[in-house]
Scaffold this active site. Structure first.
Site, PDB file in Angstrom:
ATOM      1  N   GLY A  43      13.075  19.266  31.520  1.00 38.78           N
ATOM      2  CA  GLY A  43      11.622  19.182  31.528  1.00 38.78           C
ATOM      3  C   GLY A  43      11.214  17.960  30.731  1.00 38.78           C
ATOM      4  N   GLU A  44      10.176  18.086  29.941  1.00 42.74           N
ATOM      5  CA  GLU A  44       9.713  16.976  29.108  1.00 42.74           C
ATOM      6  C   GLU A  44       9.836  17.419  27.664  1.00 42.74           C
ATOM      7  OE1 GLU A  44       8.550  13.748  27.433  1.00 42.74           O
ATOM      8  OE2 GLU A  44       7.265  15.483  27.015  1.00 42.74           O
ATOM      9  N   SER A  45      10.711  16.771  26.924  1.00 39.44           N
ATOM     10  CA  SER A  45      11.106  17.295  25.609  1.00 39.44           C
ATOM     11  C   SER A  45       9.953  17.331  24.618  1.00 39.44           C
ATOM     12  CB  SER A  45      12.266  16.474  25.038  1.00 39.44           C
ATOM     13  OG  SER A  45      11.895  15.123  24.849  1.00 39.44           O
ATOM     14  N   CYS A  64      19.460  18.298  29.776  1.00 37.65           N
ATOM     15  CA  CYS A  64      18.495  17.195  29.734  1.00 37.65           C
ATOM     16  C   CYS A  64      17.542  17.352  28.540  1.00 37.65           C
ATOM     17  CB  CYS A  64      17.771  17.081  31.070  1.00 37.65           C
ATOM     18  SG  CYS A  64      16.936  15.488  31.306  1.00 37.65           S
ATOM     19  N   ARG A  78      16.577   9.440  23.738  1.00 35.85           N
ATOM     20  CA  ARG A  78      15.690  10.031  24.739  1.00 35.85           C
ATOM     21  C   ARG A  78      15.429   9.042  25.875  1.00 35.85           C
ATOM     22  NH1 ARG A  78      10.072   9.880  24.825  1.00 35.85           N
ATOM     23  NH2 ARG A  78       9.053  11.587  25.934  1.00 35.85           N
ATOM     24  N   ILE A 128      18.127  12.743  35.520  1.00 34.09           N
ATOM     25  CA  ILE A 128      16.730  12.445  35.828  1.00 34.09           C
ATOM     26  C   ILE A 128      16.012  12.113  34.521  1.00 34.09           C
ATOM     27  CG2 ILE A 128      14.592  13.280  36.872  1.00 34.09           C
ATOM     28  CD1 ILE A 128      16.305  15.334  38.414  1.00 34.09           C
ATOM     29  N   ARG A 129      15.702  10.860  34.320  1.00 34.78           N
ATOM     30  CA  ARG A 129      15.099  10.406  33.048  1.00 34.78           C
ATOM     31  C   ARG A 129      15.882  10.996  31.881  1.00 34.78           C
ATOM     32  NH1 ARG A 129       8.905  11.392  32.602  1.00 34.78           N
ATOM     33  NH2 ARG A 129       9.228  10.001  30.844  1.00 34.78           N
ATOM     34  N   HIS A 159      21.696  17.866  35.114  1.00 40.17           N
ATOM     35  CA  HIS A 159      21.093  19.106  35.598  1.00 40.17           C
ATOM     36  C   HIS A 159      22.036  19.857  36.554  1.00 40.17           C
ATOM     37  CE1 HIS A 159      16.854  18.253  34.334  1.00 40.17           C
ATOM     38  NE2 HIS A 159      17.270  17.009  34.426  1.00 40.17           N
ATOM     39  N   GLU A 173      22.023  22.865  37.290  1.00 40.50           N
ATOM     40  CA  GLU A 173      21.268  23.902  38.005  1.00 40.50           C
ATOM     41  C   GLU A 173      20.665  23.389  39.309  1.00 40.50           C
ATOM     42  OE1 GLU A 173      18.234  21.748  35.551  1.00 40.50           O
ATOM     43  OE2 GLU A 173      20.314  22.385  35.297  1.00 40.50           O
TER      44      GLU A 173
END
Length: 206
Positions: A51-53, A83, A112, A141-142, A186, A188
C-alpha cells in the site's frame, strides 16, 4: 506449537488486504482483517500488506493500533510485511516523511520507493532461501529495497545482477529476523503461495 489452523490477521487500514486474506485461507489458516486494537490479542501472526507506507503509518496512529501492535511485535508476534509492510517493519527508513511511524521488528535500513515511480515497476525471478523448488517471480511496485541489515538478519533474496535490473542489481529484497519476515515485492499478486507458506510455517512452529 500453534493450532493447526492459526489465526492470522491482515492489517486492513489500506492496501491489498483481500489478496493476502485469500492466500492465507488457501493455506488452511483462519485469516481476518484487523482494524481495531482489541483484535490483536487473539492473533497467532499478522501480515502487513502493500500500500502506501506513510498513509498506513498515520492510520495506525489514528486507529490507536500503533503502540499495541509495536508491543505485540516486541513480544514475538510473527509478522510478514510485503512492500509497504517491509517499510513499516524496518527499524529505520531512508527517504521517508519526518512524521512517518515505524513498527520496528527487523534490524534493517530500508530505502522507500527505491525502485522508482509506479510506471517504473519491475519484475524479476529470484532465488529465495528456504524455497528449493524454483525461483520466485517477484513483482515490484514502487517498491523499497534494503540498504543494510544487522548481524541477526537473514537475507532471503536479492536482485540478480542482470542488464534489466540496472541500479537494483544486488539489492536485498527479502529478509527474516526471528519470527518477522519481509519482502519488497508482492507474492500475493502472482498466485505463488510459497512465500506465505514459509511465513505460515513460522507461525505454526511457535
Amino acid at each position: 506449537m500453534t493450532a493447526a489452523r492459526p489465526l492470522i490477521g491482515v492489517l486492513a487500514l489500506q492496501g491489498d488486504v483481500r489478496e493476502h486474506v485469500a492466500t492465507l485461507r488457501a493455506l488452511d489458516c483462519d485469516a481476518v482483517p484487523v482494524r481495531r486494537p482489541e483484535e490483536l490479542a487473539a492473533l497467532h501472526g499478522i501480515v502487513l500488506p502493500g500500500g502506501e507506507s506513510t498513509t498506513m503509518s498515520r492510520l495506525l496512529a489514528t486507529f490507536e493500533l500503533l503502540e499495541p501492535l509495536r508491543a505485540r511485535l516486541a513480544d514475538g508476534l510473527p509478522a510478514y510485511g510485503s512492500c509497504a509492510g517491509m517499510i513499516l517493519l524496518a527499524d529505520k527508513v531512508l527517504d521517508g516523511r519526518p512524521d512517518q511511524h515505524q513498527l520496528g521488528g527487523i534490524d534493517m535500513i530500508v530505502r522507500r520507493n527505491a525502485f522508482g515511480r509506479q510506471v517504473d515497476s519491475f519484475e524479476e525471478d529470484l532465488a529465495f532461501a528456504g524455497l528449493d523448488d524454483g525461483p520466485v517471480h517477484a513483482v515490484f511496485i514502487r517498491a523499497p529495497w534494503v540498504e543494510s541489515v544487522g548481524p541477526d538478519v537473514e537475507i532471503l533474496a536479492a536482485v540478480p545482477d542482470s542488464p534489466e535490473a540496472g541500479a537494483a542489481a544486488g539489492r536485498i529484497v527479502a529478509v527474516r529476523q526471528g519470527a518477522a519476515m519481509a519482502t519488497a515485492f508482492h507474492p500475493e499478486l502472482t498466485g505463488d503461495r510459497r512465500v506465505h507458506r514459509l511465513f505460515v510455517e513460522t507461525v505454526r512452529g511457535l
